[in-house]
Design a protein around this motif. Sequence first.
Motif, PDB file in Angstrom:
ATOM      1  N   LEU A  18      -7.025  48.592  36.908  1.00 40.33           N
ATOM      2  CA  LEU A  18      -8.017  49.085  35.958  1.00 40.33           C
ATOM      3  C   LEU A  18      -7.366  50.088  35.014  1.00 40.33           C
ATOM      4  O   LEU A  18      -6.554  50.917  35.441  1.00 40.33           O
ATOM      5  CB  LEU A  18      -9.158  49.797  36.687  1.00 40.33           C
ATOM      6  N   THR A  19      -7.754  50.056  33.761  1.00 39.04           N
ATOM      7  CA  THR A  19      -7.329  51.099  32.835  1.00 39.04           C
ATOM      8  C   THR A  19      -8.103  52.369  33.180  1.00 39.04           C
ATOM      9  O   THR A  19      -9.098  52.335  33.917  1.00 39.04           O
ATOM     10  CB  THR A  19      -7.624  50.707  31.375  1.00 39.04           C
ATOM     11  N   ASP A  20      -7.674  53.499  32.614  1.00 40.85           N
ATOM     12  CA  ASP A  20      -8.411  54.749  32.836  1.00 40.85           C
ATOM     13  C   ASP A  20      -9.850  54.624  32.359  1.00 40.85           C
ATOM     14  O   ASP A  20     -10.776  55.095  33.015  1.00 40.85           O
ATOM     15  CB  ASP A  20      -7.717  55.912  32.124  1.00 40.85           C
ATOM     16  N   GLU A  21     -10.058  53.975  31.213  1.00 41.73           N
ATOM     17  CA  GLU A  21     -11.410  53.794  30.679  1.00 41.73           C
ATOM     18  C   GLU A  21     -12.253  52.910  31.599  1.00 41.73           C
ATOM     19  O   GLU A  21     -13.413  53.206  31.865  1.00 41.73           O
ATOM     20  CB  GLU A  21     -11.359  53.193  29.272  1.00 41.73           C
ATOM     21  N   GLN A  22     -11.684  51.821  32.104  1.00 40.36           N
ATOM     22  CA  GLN A  22     -12.410  50.935  33.013  1.00 40.36           C
ATOM     23  C   GLN A  22     -12.764  51.661  34.313  1.00 40.36           C
ATOM     24  O   GLN A  22     -13.870  51.504  34.837  1.00 40.36           O
ATOM     25  CB  GLN A  22     -11.583  49.682  33.316  1.00 40.36           C
ATOM     26  N   PHE A  23     -11.836  52.460  34.823  1.00 41.69           N
ATOM     27  CA  PHE A  23     -12.113  53.214  36.042  1.00 41.69           C
ATOM     28  C   PHE A  23     -13.247  54.213  35.810  1.00 41.69           C
ATOM     29  O   PHE A  23     -14.169  54.324  36.613  1.00 41.69           O
ATOM     30  CB  PHE A  23     -10.856  53.929  36.544  1.00 41.69           C
ATOM     31  N   PHE A  24     -13.216  54.915  34.686  1.00 43.91           N
ATOM     32  CA  PHE A  24     -14.264  55.869  34.369  1.00 43.91           C
ATOM     33  C   PHE A  24     -15.618  55.165  34.271  1.00 43.91           C
ATOM     34  O   PHE A  24     -16.615  55.638  34.813  1.00 43.91           O
ATOM     35  CB  PHE A  24     -13.943  56.610  33.064  1.00 43.91           C
ATOM     36  N   GLN A  25     -15.668  54.016  33.595  1.00 47.49           N
ATOM     37  CA  GLN A  25     -16.916  53.273  33.458  1.00 47.49           C
ATOM     38  C   GLN A  25     -17.416  52.750  34.799  1.00 47.49           C
ATOM     39  O   GLN A  25     -18.620  52.741  35.068  1.00 47.49           O
ATOM     40  CB  GLN A  25     -16.761  52.130  32.454  1.00 47.49           C
ATOM     41  N   LEU A  26     -16.501  52.313  35.654  1.00 52.74           N
ATOM     42  CA  LEU A  26     -16.881  51.878  37.002  1.00 52.74           C
ATOM     43  C   LEU A  26     -17.586  53.010  37.741  1.00 52.74           C
ATOM     44  O   LEU A  26     -18.634  52.811  38.361  1.00 52.74           O
ATOM     45  CB  LEU A  26     -15.636  51.424  37.781  1.00 52.74           C
ATOM     46  N   CYS A  27     -17.030  54.214  37.652  1.00 54.77           N
ATOM     47  CA  CYS A  27     -17.643  55.377  38.296  1.00 54.77           C
ATOM     48  C   CYS A  27     -19.007  55.700  37.697  1.00 54.77           C
ATOM     49  O   CYS A  27     -19.958  56.004  38.419  1.00 54.77           O
ATOM     50  CB  CYS A  27     -16.714  56.581  38.184  1.00 54.77           C
ATOM     51  N   GLN A  28     -19.115  55.627  36.370  1.00 55.66           N
ATOM     52  CA  GLN A  28     -20.378  55.931  35.699  1.00 55.66           C
ATOM     53  C   GLN A  28     -21.460  54.905  36.022  1.00 55.66           C
ATOM     54  O   GLN A  28     -22.632  55.238  36.137  1.00 55.66           O
ATOM     55  CB  GLN A  28     -20.176  55.998  34.178  1.00 55.66           C
ATOM     56  N   ASP A  32     -24.042  55.912  42.806  1.00 51.62           N
ATOM     57  CA  ASP A  32     -24.374  56.070  44.219  1.00 51.62           C
ATOM     58  C   ASP A  32     -23.136  55.999  45.109  1.00 51.62           C
ATOM     59  O   ASP A  32     -23.222  56.275  46.308  1.00 51.62           O
ATOM     60  CB  ASP A  32     -25.375  55.008  44.676  1.00 51.62           C
ATOM     61  N   LEU A  33     -22.040  55.621  44.541  1.00 48.55           N
ATOM     62  CA  LEU A  33     -20.786  55.542  45.286  1.00 48.55           C
ATOM     63  C   LEU A  33     -19.791  56.539  44.715  1.00 48.55           C
ATOM     64  O   LEU A  33     -19.880  56.921  43.552  1.00 48.55           O
ATOM     65  CB  LEU A  33     -20.184  54.136  45.191  1.00 48.55           C
ATOM     66  N   ARG A  34     -18.850  56.940  45.541  1.00 53.20           N
ATOM     67  CA  ARG A  34     -17.751  57.782  45.068  1.00 53.20           C
ATOM     68  C   ARG A  34     -16.491  56.935  45.067  1.00 53.20           C
ATOM     69  O   ARG A  34     -16.215  56.222  46.023  1.00 53.20           O
ATOM     70  CB  ARG A  34     -17.561  58.982  45.991  1.00 53.20           C
ATOM     71  N   PHE A  35     -15.765  57.030  43.977  1.00 56.44           N
ATOM     72  CA  PHE A  35     -14.516  56.292  43.837  1.00 56.44           C
ATOM     73  C   PHE A  35     -13.371  57.275  43.665  1.00 56.44           C
ATOM     74  O   PHE A  35     -13.523  58.310  43.028  1.00 56.44           O
ATOM     75  CB  PHE A  35     -14.550  55.390  42.588  1.00 56.44           C
ATOM     76  N   GLU A  36     -12.248  56.899  44.217  1.00 51.66           N
ATOM     77  CA  GLU A  36     -10.997  57.587  43.944  1.00 51.66           C
ATOM     78  C   GLU A  36      -9.957  56.515  43.687  1.00 51.66           C
ATOM     79  O   GLU A  36     -10.159  55.347  44.035  1.00 51.66           O
ATOM     80  CB  GLU A  36     -10.558  58.470  45.118  1.00 51.66           C
ATOM     81  N   ARG A  37      -8.851  56.930  43.072  1.00 50.68           N
ATOM     82  CA  ARG A  37      -7.769  55.993  42.818  1.00 50.68           C
ATOM     83  C   ARG A  37      -6.460  56.690  43.161  1.00 50.68           C
ATOM     84  O   ARG A  37      -6.237  57.827  42.757  1.00 50.68           O
ATOM     85  CB  ARG A  37      -7.801  55.549  41.354  1.00 50.68           C
ATOM     86  N   THR A  38      -5.617  56.008  43.914  1.00 46.58           N
ATOM     87  CA  THR A  38      -4.345  56.585  44.313  1.00 46.58           C
ATOM     88  C   THR A  38      -3.363  56.545  43.151  1.00 46.58           C
ATOM     89  O   THR A  38      -3.609  55.890  42.134  1.00 46.58           O
ATOM     90  CB  THR A  38      -3.735  55.826  45.512  1.00 46.58           C
ATOM     91  N   ALA A  39      -2.227  57.215  43.340  1.00 48.10           N
ATOM     92  CA  ALA A  39      -1.192  57.235  42.308  1.00 48.10           C
ATOM     93  C   ALA A  39      -0.629  55.845  42.046  1.00 48.10           C
ATOM     94  O   ALA A  39      -0.141  55.568  40.951  1.00 48.10           O
ATOM     95  CB  ALA A  39      -0.070  58.187  42.721  1.00 48.10           C
ATOM     96  N   THR A  40      -0.745  54.944  43.011  1.00 47.28           N
ATOM     97  CA  THR A  40      -0.256  53.575  42.833  1.00 47.28           C
ATOM     98  C   THR A  40      -1.324  52.637  42.297  1.00 47.28           C
ATOM     99  O   THR A  40      -1.092  51.441  42.173  1.00 47.28           O
ATOM    100  CB  THR A  40       0.300  53.019  44.163  1.00 47.28           C
ATOM    101  N   GLY A  41      -2.521  53.168  41.989  1.00 50.95           N
ATOM    102  CA  GLY A  41      -3.589  52.367  41.409  1.00 50.95           C
ATOM    103  C   GLY A  41      -4.553  51.759  42.409  1.00 50.95           C
ATOM    104  O   GLY A  41      -5.462  51.025  42.023  1.00 50.95           O
ATOM    105  N   GLU A  42      -4.402  52.071  43.673  1.00 53.38           N
ATOM    106  CA  GLU A  42      -5.305  51.532  44.695  1.00 53.38           C
ATOM    107  C   GLU A  42      -6.674  52.195  44.563  1.00 53.38           C
ATOM    108  O   GLU A  42      -6.779  53.424  44.510  1.00 53.38           O
ATOM    109  CB  GLU A  42      -4.706  51.795  46.075  1.00 53.38           C
TER     110      GLU A  42
END
Length: 195
Positions: A18-28, A32-42
């Motif tokens: 995911l791009t940074d923008e896609q990750f941000f939108q996924l979170c938004q 109801d869920l919390r997301f994190e992303r590792t340094a390797t993109g997991e």
Amino acid sequence: MNTNTVSLPAPLELNIDLTDEQFFQLCQNNRDLRFERTATGELIIMPPTGSETGYYNADLTYQLRAWSRQNQLGKSFDSSAGFKLPNGAERSPDASWVKIERWNTLTQAEKERFAPLCPDFVVELISPSDSLEKTRAKIREYMDNGAKLGWLINRQQQQVEIYRPNQEVEILQSPQTLSGEDVLPGFVLDLTEIF
């Protein structure tokens, strides 16, 4: 309207590019869920905490916020705040604090997203479903990315692990209070409600 429900084990770790923008939108789009992303993109999907853990975390956040509001030395954050660490990981500590001088260097757009910095102070409160080793690794990651003080609070063992840069981890058994040391001058966390 048809809806599909997917039951997944939690926390769930997925490799999704995911791009940074896609990750941000996924979170938004999935508040109801919390997301994190590792340094390797997991991608890590974490369900809401249990009510009891949420209660203790609210007390912790309340105490940090009250201290921060009184002295105006920085900004305090709850577990919903995400930060983009220097290593590229996006993490959400259970409670955190950033010095005002560092916070004020960010643009408004950076403040509204996942602030591109590591908090100066982080806390992780272990819940019954958390892995102790993964939480320890997360605290070490904060320290490696610039945190000045980290606390890992383990209610079940009534222990606190204190992390400081370039020092061995200090383990306290059943402390009644914790000092913010020189990172959070004058802050004392009262643990009587948490333990």
